[in-house]
Design a protein around this motif. Structure first.
Motif, short mmCIF file in Angstrom:
data_model
loop_
_atom_site.label_atom_id
_atom_site.label_comp_id
_atom_site.label_asym_id
_atom_site.label_seq_id
_atom_site.Cartn_x
_atom_site.Cartn_y
_atom_site.Cartn_z
N HIS A 224 9.06 6.34 2.51
CA HIS A 224 8.71 5.22 3.11
C HIS A 224 7.72 3.85 2.00
O HIS A 224 7.41 2.83 2.60
CB HIS A 224 9.07 4.93 4.26
CG HIS A 224 8.63 4.98 5.10
ND1 HIS A 224 8.05 6.59 5.65
CD2 HIS A 224 6.69 4.40 5.40
CE1 HIS A 224 7.30 6.24 6.17
NE2 HIS A 224 6.12 4.89 6.51
N ARG A 225 6.44 4.84 2.50
CA ARG A 225 5.18 4.27 1.91
C ARG A 225 5.22 4.40 -0.21
O ARG A 225 4.42 3.79 -0.15
CB ARG A 225 4.27 5.00 2.29
CG ARG A 225 3.49 4.86 3.73
CD ARG A 225 2.45 5.45 4.06
NE ARG A 225 2.42 4.83 6.06
CZ ARG A 225 1.12 5.89 6.20
NH1 ARG A 225 0.28 6.28 5.68
NH2 ARG A 225 1.48 5.31 7.61
N THR A 226 6.35 4.34 -0.59
CA THR A 226 6.34 4.26 -2.21
C THR A 226 7.29 3.16 -2.58
O THR A 226 8.08 3.16 -1.39
CB THR A 226 6.38 5.50 -3.40
OG1 THR A 226 8.01 6.27 -2.14
CG2 THR A 226 5.60 6.35 -2.86
N LEU A 227 7.22 2.42 -3.68
CA LEU A 227 8.07 1.68 -4.45
C LEU A 227 8.36 2.15 -5.71
O LEU A 227 7.56 2.07 -7.10
CB LEU A 227 7.51 0.82 -4.05
CG LEU A 227 8.52 -0.90 -4.37
CD1 LEU A 227 9.80 -0.82 -3.91
CD2 LEU A 227 7.74 -2.07 -4.67
N VAL B 115 4.63 3.17 -7.06
CA VAL B 115 3.37 2.20 -6.51
C VAL B 115 3.56 3.20 -4.68
O VAL B 115 4.40 2.95 -4.47
CB VAL B 115 3.55 1.26 -6.44
CG1 VAL B 115 2.21 0.56 -5.88
CG2 VAL B 115 3.52 0.92 -7.60
N PHE B 116 2.12 3.54 -4.76
CA PHE B 116 1.52 4.36 -3.67
C PHE B 116 0.90 3.29 -2.57
O PHE B 116 -0.13 3.62 -3.27
CB PHE B 116 1.05 5.87 -4.01
CG PHE B 116 2.40 6.69 -4.84
CD1 PHE B 116 2.40 7.90 -4.33
CD2 PHE B 116 2.12 7.06 -5.98
CE1 PHE B 116 3.99 8.44 -4.83
CE2 PHE B 116 3.26 7.69 -6.76
CZ PHE B 116 3.58 8.37 -6.24
N LEU B 117 1.57 3.92 -1.55
CA LEU B 117 0.56 2.96 -0.43
C LEU B 117 -0.33 4.09 0.56
O LEU B 117 0.18 4.74 0.88
CB LEU B 117 1.93 2.17 0.63
CG LEU B 117 1.20 1.41 1.86
CD1 LEU B 117 -0.41 0.68 1.41
CD2 LEU B 117 1.75 0.78 2.24
N GLN C 34 2.64 8.50 -11.12
CA GLN C 34 3.45 9.40 -12.33
C GLN C 34 3.97 10.90 -12.07
O GLN C 34 3.28 11.38 -11.37
CB GLN C 34 2.47 9.20 -13.80
CG GLN C 34 2.65 8.11 -14.37
CD GLN C 34 2.82 8.13 -16.19
OE1 GLN C 34 2.91 6.90 -16.65
NE2 GLN C 34 1.77 9.02 -16.32
N ILE C 35 5.30 10.78 -11.64
CA ILE C 35 5.77 11.52 -11.18
C ILE C 35 6.56 12.47 -12.75
O ILE C 35 6.75 11.55 -13.75
CB ILE C 35 7.05 11.97 -10.43
CG1 ILE C 35 6.53 11.14 -9.07
CG2 ILE C 35 7.34 13.02 -10.70
CD1 ILE C 35 6.79 9.59 -8.91
N GLY D 217 8.65 13.20 1.08
CA GLY D 217 8.20 11.96 0.22
C GLY D 217 7.21 13.21 -1.05
O GLY D 217 7.65 13.69 -1.86
N TYR D 218 6.11 12.65 -1.45
CA TYR D 218 5.10 13.02 -2.69
C TYR D 218 3.55 13.28 -2.11
O TYR D 218 2.54 13.16 -1.33
CB TYR D 218 4.78 11.88 -3.03
CG TYR D 218 6.26 11.49 -3.41
CD1 TYR D 218 6.98 11.98 -5.09
CD2 TYR D 218 6.86 10.10 -3.34
CE1 TYR D 218 7.82 10.88 -5.41
CE2 TYR D 218 8.06 9.82 -3.07
CZ TYR D 218 8.41 9.95 -4.48
OH TYR D 218 10.06 9.97 -4.75
#
Length: 402
Positions: free
Chosen positions: A215-218, A178-180, A165-166, A141-142
């Motif tokens: 999976h919690r990012t878009l 976008v991060f959840l 931002q990455i 993930g991140y």
């Protein structure tokens, strides 16, 4: 408020558009009565939160598969304008928090299930200020850090959609995602001491070196229109809309509702008319002219908003995605729609005379709230106009989210 899991909620037929609108209309008197307290609290009153949950209004664009109403996209304008007639802050939070169910429906199904399997009533706040979040890729993930402003409705929310931002390679633009995040992963800073929309509780949130699974990012690239990671379980058209092209319309209905409410109340004599000696104010021609001017601006605002929302959804339903110029036009006309609505509010404030000066009164609050809406970046007509002009003239688009 009960916390319903998705399985239990989906078994019951969701309220229809007509049912939800009827319930919203029934709430208007009590929302108007609570408006001053909403300002004082700087957040939604607990009773209003309960009303929005109990009526199903918070779930107006949640997927049907988990018991939501999944209304057409234009509902963000319709319900925002309707509720804003009574209380702009309540409308702002209703549409913000309600439309985030739509956005979650675009995420990978695993993220959706993690939220809605616990409770379909879970509220999700947001802050879409991309430069505020700095993320890096790690295994699985991140990791993200940042401090995000203007997270409306964050106090009662269990989750938050935070932009970040990455860093890209040399000479490459950063990747936007976008991060959840769960509420346990960030701190809320009580910064919301504002001149308008005081009841929205739009506070800062801060996260430090937070791990967010993939999976919690878009990715913003998955939100430009067409299929999304959530399409496999949510095939409806509203989950394939070009999010950031239509982003203004998720909030623009609030300014419209403030304007329409002032116009209707002034015309009916229930609010805003000052006292005159010798003649009724309704007999003064300049008053008649200004009322007509305000009505025309409000009508133009509504037509811009509803037409573009319906047009965009019709394209998606045909399997098309708006081109870049059309997306830029949506942003442009969304900004002008709010400008027109605020012009109408200004005209009605002028017509209210000295009675509109009382800070506790509805007219003064409406004036403050409408101008607070206009301060949102999405409604800057110069920024939106520049983007449209560049695209129309064949220059590179300056809005990377489109």
């Amino acid at each position: 408020m009960s916390r319903k899991p998705a399985s239990a909620a989906a078994a019951k037929a969701p309220p229809s558009h007509a049912e939800l609108r009827g319930r919203a209309e029934q709430l208007l008197p009590v929302l108007r009565e609570r408006a001053a307290r909403c300002e004082e609290l700087r957040r939604l009153p607990d009773e209003t939160l309960k009303d929005f949950h109990d009526t199903g209004l918070f779930r107006f664009q949640q997927p049907k598969r988990v018991g939501g109403s999944e209304l057409d996209f234009v509902a963000v304008v319709e319900f925002g304008a309707l509720v804003a007639r009574a209380c702009a802050s309540s409308a702002w939070n209703l549409i913000n928090l309600g439309s985030h169910h739509l956005l979650l429906g675009m995420f990978p199904p695993k993220a959706q299930d993690e939220v809605w399997s616990a409770s379909v009533d879970a509220l999700i706040a947001s802050s879409f200020v991309f430069p505020a979040g700095r993320a890096e890729r790690v295994d699985g993930g991140y990791r993200i850090s940042g401090r995000w402003p203007f997270s409306s409705g964050v106090d009662p929310s269990d989750w938050n959609l935070l932009a970040g931002q990455i860093a890209g390679g040399e000479g490459e633009p950063p990747e936007q995602r976008v991060f959840l995040l769960h509420k346990s992963q960030y701190q809320v800073h009580d910064t919301w001491f504002a001149g308008g929309l005081r009841g929205t509780g739009s506070k800062d949130v801060e996260g430090k070196d937070v791990f967010v699974p993939e999976h919690r990012t878009l990715a913003v690239d998955d939100m430009r229109g067409g299929g999304t990671p959530g399409s496999a379980v949510n095939p409806g058209p509203i989950f394939r809309m070009p999010v950031f092209a239509l982003f203004p319309y998720m909030l623009s209905g609030v300014a419209l509702g403030v304007a329409e409410g002032l116009i209707d109340q002034f015309a009916s004599g229930t609010v805003g008319r000052g006292k005159m000696t010798g003649a009724k104010i309704s007999a003064v021609q300049s008053v008649q002219l200004r009322l007509g001017e305000a009505a025309a601006h409000a009508r133009a605002s509504r037509l811009f908003q509803e037409t573009n929302c319906r047009e965009a959804q019709a394209m998606i339903e045909r399997g098309e995605v708006p081109d870049l110029l059309t997306k830029a036009r949506y942003r442009l006309e969304g900004a002008w729609a709010v400008d027109f609505a605020v012009r109408a509010v200004d005209t009605m404030f002028m017509l209210s005379g000295a009675s509109g000066l009382y800070e506790s009164g509805h007219v003064a609050r409406a004036y403050r709230d409408a101008h607070a809406v206009k301060q949102h970046f999405s409604f800057n007509i110069d920024v939106a106009g520049t983007t449209y002009g560049r695209v129309a003239l064949g220059l590179p688009c300056d809005n990377p989210t489109l």
